[in-house]
Design a protein around this motif. Structure first.
Motif, PDB file in Angstrom:
ATOM      1  N   GLY A 217       2.852   3.065 -13.572  1.00  0.00           N
ATOM      2  CA  GLY A 217       2.883   1.596 -13.571  1.00  0.00           C
ATOM      3  C   GLY A 217       2.033   1.012 -12.456  1.00  0.00           C
ATOM      4  O   GLY A 217       0.869   1.385 -12.284  1.00  0.00           O
ATOM      5  N   SER A 218       2.638   0.123 -11.671  1.00  0.00           N
ATOM      6  CA  SER A 218       1.867  -0.530 -10.607  1.00  0.00           C
ATOM      7  C   SER A 218       1.981   0.212  -9.270  1.00  0.00           C
ATOM      8  O   SER A 218       1.554  -0.316  -8.239  1.00  0.00           O
ATOM      9  CB  SER A 218       2.335  -1.975 -10.437  1.00  0.00           C
ATOM     10  OG  SER A 218       3.720  -1.990 -10.146  1.00  0.00           O
ATOM     11  N   ALA A 219       2.543   1.432  -9.278  1.00  0.00           N
ATOM     12  CA  ALA A 219       2.715   2.158  -8.004  1.00  0.00           C
ATOM     13  C   ALA A 219       1.390   2.347  -7.248  1.00  0.00           C
ATOM     14  O   ALA A 219       1.350   2.147  -6.022  1.00  0.00           O
ATOM     15  CB  ALA A 219       3.414   3.495  -8.239  1.00  0.00           C
ATOM     16  N   PRO A 220       0.263   2.696  -7.925  1.00  0.00           N
ATOM     17  CA  PRO A 220      -0.985   2.827  -7.159  1.00  0.00           C
ATOM     18  C   PRO A 220      -1.391   1.514  -6.461  1.00  0.00           C
ATOM     19  O   PRO A 220      -1.955   1.534  -5.361  1.00  0.00           O
ATOM     20  CB  PRO A 220      -2.020   3.244  -8.219  1.00  0.00           C
ATOM     21  CG  PRO A 220      -1.203   3.932  -9.266  1.00  0.00           C
ATOM     22  CD  PRO A 220       0.093   3.167  -9.311  1.00  0.00           C
ATOM     23  N   SER A 221      -1.074   0.389  -7.082  1.00  0.00           N
ATOM     24  CA  SER A 221      -1.370  -0.902  -6.434  1.00  0.00           C
ATOM     25  C   SER A 221      -0.483  -1.099  -5.213  1.00  0.00           C
ATOM     26  O   SER A 221      -0.927  -1.611  -4.178  1.00  0.00           O
ATOM     27  CB  SER A 221      -1.151  -2.059  -7.413  1.00  0.00           C
ATOM     28  OG  SER A 221      -2.172  -2.057  -8.372  1.00  0.00           O
ATOM     29  N   MET A 222       0.801  -0.686  -5.343  1.00  0.00           N
ATOM     30  CA  MET A 222       1.704  -0.802  -4.178  1.00  0.00           C
ATOM     31  C   MET A 222       1.196   0.061  -3.032  1.00  0.00           C
ATOM     32  O   MET A 222       1.205  -0.346  -1.874  1.00  0.00           O
ATOM     33  CB  MET A 222       3.120  -0.343  -4.558  1.00  0.00           C
ATOM     34  CG  MET A 222       3.822  -1.223  -5.544  1.00  0.00           C
ATOM     35  SD  MET A 222       5.478  -0.548  -5.862  1.00  0.00           S
ATOM     36  CE  MET A 222       6.052  -1.644  -7.145  1.00  0.00           C
ATOM     37  N   VAL A 223       0.748   1.273  -3.379  1.00  0.00           N
ATOM     38  CA  VAL A 223       0.250   2.200  -2.364  1.00  0.00           C
ATOM     39  C   VAL A 223      -0.976   1.595  -1.676  1.00  0.00           C
ATOM     40  O   VAL A 223      -1.082   1.555  -0.452  1.00  0.00           O
ATOM     41  CB  VAL A 223      -0.109   3.566  -3.000  1.00  0.00           C
ATOM     42  CG1 VAL A 223      -0.797   4.471  -1.993  1.00  0.00           C
ATOM     43  CG2 VAL A 223       1.140   4.242  -3.555  1.00  0.00           C
ATOM     44  N   LYS A 224      -1.917   1.090  -2.484  1.00  0.00           N
ATOM     45  CA  LYS A 224      -3.162   0.554  -1.916  1.00  0.00           C
ATOM     46  C   LYS A 224      -2.852  -0.679  -1.048  1.00  0.00           C
ATOM     47  O   LYS A 224      -3.397  -0.838   0.048  1.00  0.00           O
ATOM     48  CB  LYS A 224      -4.110   0.209  -3.071  1.00  0.00           C
ATOM     49  CG  LYS A 224      -5.584   0.123  -2.710  1.00  0.00           C
ATOM     50  CD  LYS A 224      -5.998  -1.165  -2.125  1.00  0.00           C
ATOM     51  CE  LYS A 224      -7.432  -1.266  -1.744  1.00  0.00           C
ATOM     52  NZ  LYS A 224      -7.822  -2.623  -1.374  1.00  0.00           N
ATOM     53  N   LEU A 225      -1.985  -1.548  -1.549  1.00  0.00           N
ATOM     54  CA  LEU A 225      -1.607  -2.745  -0.793  1.00  0.00           C
ATOM     55  C   LEU A 225      -0.995  -2.354   0.552  1.00  0.00           C
ATOM     56  O   LEU A 225      -1.414  -2.821   1.611  1.00  0.00           O
ATOM     57  CB  LEU A 225      -0.607  -3.577  -1.612  1.00  0.00           C
ATOM     58  CG  LEU A 225       0.066  -4.736  -0.899  1.00  0.00           C
ATOM     59  CD1 LEU A 225      -0.967  -5.797  -0.496  1.00  0.00           C
ATOM     60  CD2 LEU A 225       1.140  -5.371  -1.797  1.00  0.00           C
ATOM     61  N   PHE A 226      -0.006  -1.460   0.506  1.00  0.00           N
ATOM     62  CA  PHE A 226       0.718  -1.134   1.733  1.00  0.00           C
ATOM     63  C   PHE A 226      -0.174  -0.375   2.724  1.00  0.00           C
ATOM     64  O   PHE A 226      -0.204  -0.693   3.912  1.00  0.00           O
ATOM     65  CB  PHE A 226       1.990  -0.318   1.418  1.00  0.00           C
ATOM     66  CG  PHE A 226       2.864  -0.147   2.634  1.00  0.00           C
ATOM     67  CD1 PHE A 226       3.631  -1.197   3.108  1.00  0.00           C
ATOM     68  CD2 PHE A 226       2.890   1.048   3.327  1.00  0.00           C
ATOM     69  CE1 PHE A 226       4.409  -1.062   4.249  1.00  0.00           C
ATOM     70  CE2 PHE A 226       3.661   1.196   4.474  1.00  0.00           C
ATOM     71  CZ  PHE A 226       4.425   0.143   4.933  1.00  0.00           C
ATOM     72  N   CYS A 227      -0.909   0.622   2.217  1.00  0.00           N
ATOM     73  CA  CYS A 227      -1.720   1.449   3.127  1.00  0.00           C
ATOM     74  C   CYS A 227      -2.838   0.642   3.781  1.00  0.00           C
ATOM     75  O   CYS A 227      -3.116   0.803   4.970  1.00  0.00           O
ATOM     76  CB  CYS A 227      -2.312   2.646   2.376  1.00  0.00           C
ATOM     77  SG  CYS A 227      -1.065   3.865   1.923  1.00  0.00           S
ATOM     78  N   SER A 228      -3.504  -0.218   3.003  1.00  0.00           N
ATOM     79  CA  SER A 228      -4.639  -0.956   3.576  1.00  0.00           C
ATOM     80  C   SER A 228      -4.157  -1.979   4.604  1.00  0.00           C
ATOM     81  O   SER A 228      -4.836  -2.236   5.599  1.00  0.00           O
ATOM     82  CB  SER A 228      -5.454  -1.635   2.469  1.00  0.00           C
ATOM     83  OG  SER A 228      -4.644  -2.548   1.760  1.00  0.00           O
ATOM     84  N   GLU A 229      -2.960  -2.544   4.395  1.00  0.00           N
ATOM     85  CA  GLU A 229      -2.446  -3.516   5.371  1.00  0.00           C
ATOM     86  C   GLU A 229      -1.855  -2.786   6.572  1.00  0.00           C
ATOM     87  O   GLU A 229      -2.007  -3.222   7.715  1.00  0.00           O
ATOM     88  CB  GLU A 229      -1.428  -4.427   4.690  1.00  0.00           C
ATOM     89  CG  GLU A 229      -2.065  -5.125   3.479  1.00  0.00           C
ATOM     90  CD  GLU A 229      -1.678  -6.567   3.294  1.00  0.00           C
ATOM     91  OE1 GLU A 229      -0.556  -6.929   3.671  1.00  0.00           O
ATOM     92  OE2 GLU A 229      -2.517  -7.337   2.762  1.00  0.00           O
ATOM     93  N   MET A 230      -1.216  -1.640   6.309  1.00  0.00           N
ATOM     94  CA  MET A 230      -0.631  -0.828   7.386  1.00  0.00           C
ATOM     95  C   MET A 230      -1.703  -0.390   8.388  1.00  0.00           C
ATOM     96  O   MET A 230      -1.531  -0.499   9.598  1.00  0.00           O
ATOM     97  CB  MET A 230       0.066   0.362   6.713  1.00  0.00           C
ATOM     98  CG  MET A 230       0.588   1.492   7.545  1.00  0.00           C
ATOM     99  SD  MET A 230      -0.543   2.803   8.038  1.00  0.00           S
ATOM    100  CE  MET A 230      -1.305   3.438   6.603  1.00  0.00           C
ATOM    101  N   VAL A 231      -2.833   0.101   7.887  1.00  0.00           N
ATOM    102  CA  VAL A 231      -3.854   0.609   8.821  1.00  0.00           C
ATOM    103  C   VAL A 231      -4.464  -0.536   9.651  1.00  0.00           C
ATOM    104  O   VAL A 231      -4.821  -0.355  10.814  1.00  0.00           O
ATOM    105  CB  VAL A 231      -4.936   1.446   8.089  1.00  0.00           C
ATOM    106  CG1 VAL A 231      -5.888   0.581   7.276  1.00  0.00           C
ATOM    107  CG2 VAL A 231      -5.717   2.294   9.078  1.00  0.00           C
TER     108      VAL A 231
END
Ligand SMILES: Cc1cc2nc3c(=O)[nH]c(=O)nc-3n(C[C@H](O)[C@H](O)[C@H](O)COP(=O)(O)OP(=O)(O)OC[C@H]3O[C@@H](n4cnc5c(N)ncnc54)[C@H](O)[C@@H]3O)c2cc1C
Length: 380
Positions: free
Chosen positions: A314-328
């Motif tokens: 589903g949208s999990a890759p979007s969640m990953v990209k959103l969280f990781c890019s903001e986290m870094v």
């Protein structure tokens, strides 16, 4: 805390890290000063078997799954963004799309050269009026005798000024647009009618450049169509899932390195008679960074495991990209704060990472677009 997706990858990680630390890291700080990547980098990545690692074995690749690719991406991300882009160029959007959807002739012509780094490919989707709204493309491809005539403009295309082939997305049926009216074409460098009209540097490391490409009655043969006519938007969007996971892995690697640098500095820098690491204000910054990094890893690794198992994520890759890019971004900002002036000197690792990580919230779908995709999924 070092999580890993499975025992095989846990075993592989120290080898990749040793390679990056011993062979690539000495060149990482030279890259900005030189304004280009030393020629040895490509050879070193190839000798290690990382170039083209996701491509089919019969075409020079290693058929690695996405988790293995992302482990290498993460370790490269600990050193320099340019190294992650080189991995992506050999095993990312365009090479994977050709390997997956190309005719036997297209695969034989392009994939081995992309896998060994002797050829470069770019991905040409974005246009001045079609960025986040990728379906709003205006570049047109009209049917002509024996082929297609492409006219329009692309911009922000990474590495296009050096690419041997560009995968160009163009409208072939304006009435259908994204619902079957967009087609992917493989356009070789030097094709009459295709011209690189400008190349810009961006906020990050010097060698990362993006180009504008103009097409004026650029005629390509029917053999340049990648996949079926009308399938281009699906091909492009399908490629973005693994692209987003790769970017996320690079974010995790960079965040890991930044945290490591910040911890070392906090332990050794003394102010008012005590190391910074004794101060609660600094401890809390480090604690927040460590917590966010651990969360990013858990979410990314679980999603990779499910993708490689063939599950619908589903949208999990979007969640990953959103969280990781903001986290870094947050971890880079805290690292600069902890290092004080020492984090702002042009060319030191922290300063360079701080500039480079800003890309991640824009490319491969911005944070707003990831939120839009997640919301669309959960509100369905
Ligand atoms: C360094 C770099 C390399 C790139 N490489 C490539 C490449 O190789 N190939 C390629 O095809 N493209 C590439 N791009 C383009 C990249 O994918 C786009 O920049 C990105 O998709 C955003 O499009 P845009 O810049 O036109 O911004 P816009 O779409 O104009 O968006 C501007 C801002 O508005 C926000 N926004 C847009 N729509 C909405 C909405 N509906 N709701 C809320 N907010 C919204 C965006 O999130 C963004 O913050 C690259 C870009 C950069 C910076």
């Amino acid at each position: 805390m070092q999580l890993d997706i499975n025992p095989d990858l846990a075993e592989m990680r120290p080898t990749v890290r040793r390679f990056v630390t011993e062979q690539l890291e000495p060149m990482a700080l030279q890259i900005d000063a030189l304004g280009e990547v030393p020629a040895q980098v490509l050879g070193a990545l190839q000798a290690q078997g990382y170039l083209g690692m996701r491509l089919p074995a019969n075409l020079g690749g290693a058929e690695a799954d996405l988790s293995t690719y992302c482990l290498v991406m993460e370790e490269l991300g600990r050193s320099h963004r340019v190294f992650t882009l080189m991995l992506d160029a050999s095993s990312g959007l365009t090479p994977i799309a050709i390997a997956r959807f190309g005719t036997e002739e297209q695969k034989a012509r392009y994939v081995p050269g992309l896998a060994d780094g002797s050829q470069r490919a770019s991905f040409g989707l974005t246009e001045p009026d079609a960025g986040s709204d990728a379906a709003a493309l205006r570049t047109r491809a009209k049917k002509v005798e024996g082929g297609w005539s492409i006219s329009g403009m692309k911009h922000y295309i990474s590495g296009a000024h050096r690419a041997d082939v560009v995968m160009v997305l163009a409208v072939t049926d304006p009435a259908l647009k994204a619902r079957g009216g967009i087609t992917a074409f493989l356009v070789d460098r030097g094709t009459p009618g295709m011209e690189i009209t400008r190349t810009d540097k961006t906020i990050g490391s010097d060698p990362i450049q993006i180009s504008e490409i103009r097409f004026e009655d650029c005629v390509v043969g029917d053999a340049a169509v990648l996949g079926a006519v009308g399938q281009g938007f699906a091909i492009a969007m399908g490629s973005l899932v693994s692209g987003r996971m790769g970017v996320s892995a690079a974010c995790i690697g960079t965040a890991d390195r930044l945290l490591e640098i910040a911890i070392d500095y906090a332990k050794t820098r003394t102010t008012f008679g005590q190391p910074l690491s004794e101060r609660q204000a600094i401890q809390w910054m480090l604690a927040d960074s460590a917590t966010e990094l651990a969360l990013a890893r858990s979410l990314a690794y679980e999603t990779l495991r499910r993708i490689d198992a063939g599950e619908d994520t589903g949208s999990a890759p979007s969640m990953v990209k959103l969280f990781c890019s903001e986290m870094v971004g947050r971890i880079a900002d805290r690292a600069v704060q902890i290092l004080g002036g020492a984090g702002l000197i042009r060319g030191v690792h922290v300063e360079r990472f701080y500039r480079d990580v800003r890309h991640y919230r824009i490319g491969e779908g911005s944070s707003e677009i990831q939120r839009m995709l997640i919301a669309r999924d959960i509100l369905r």
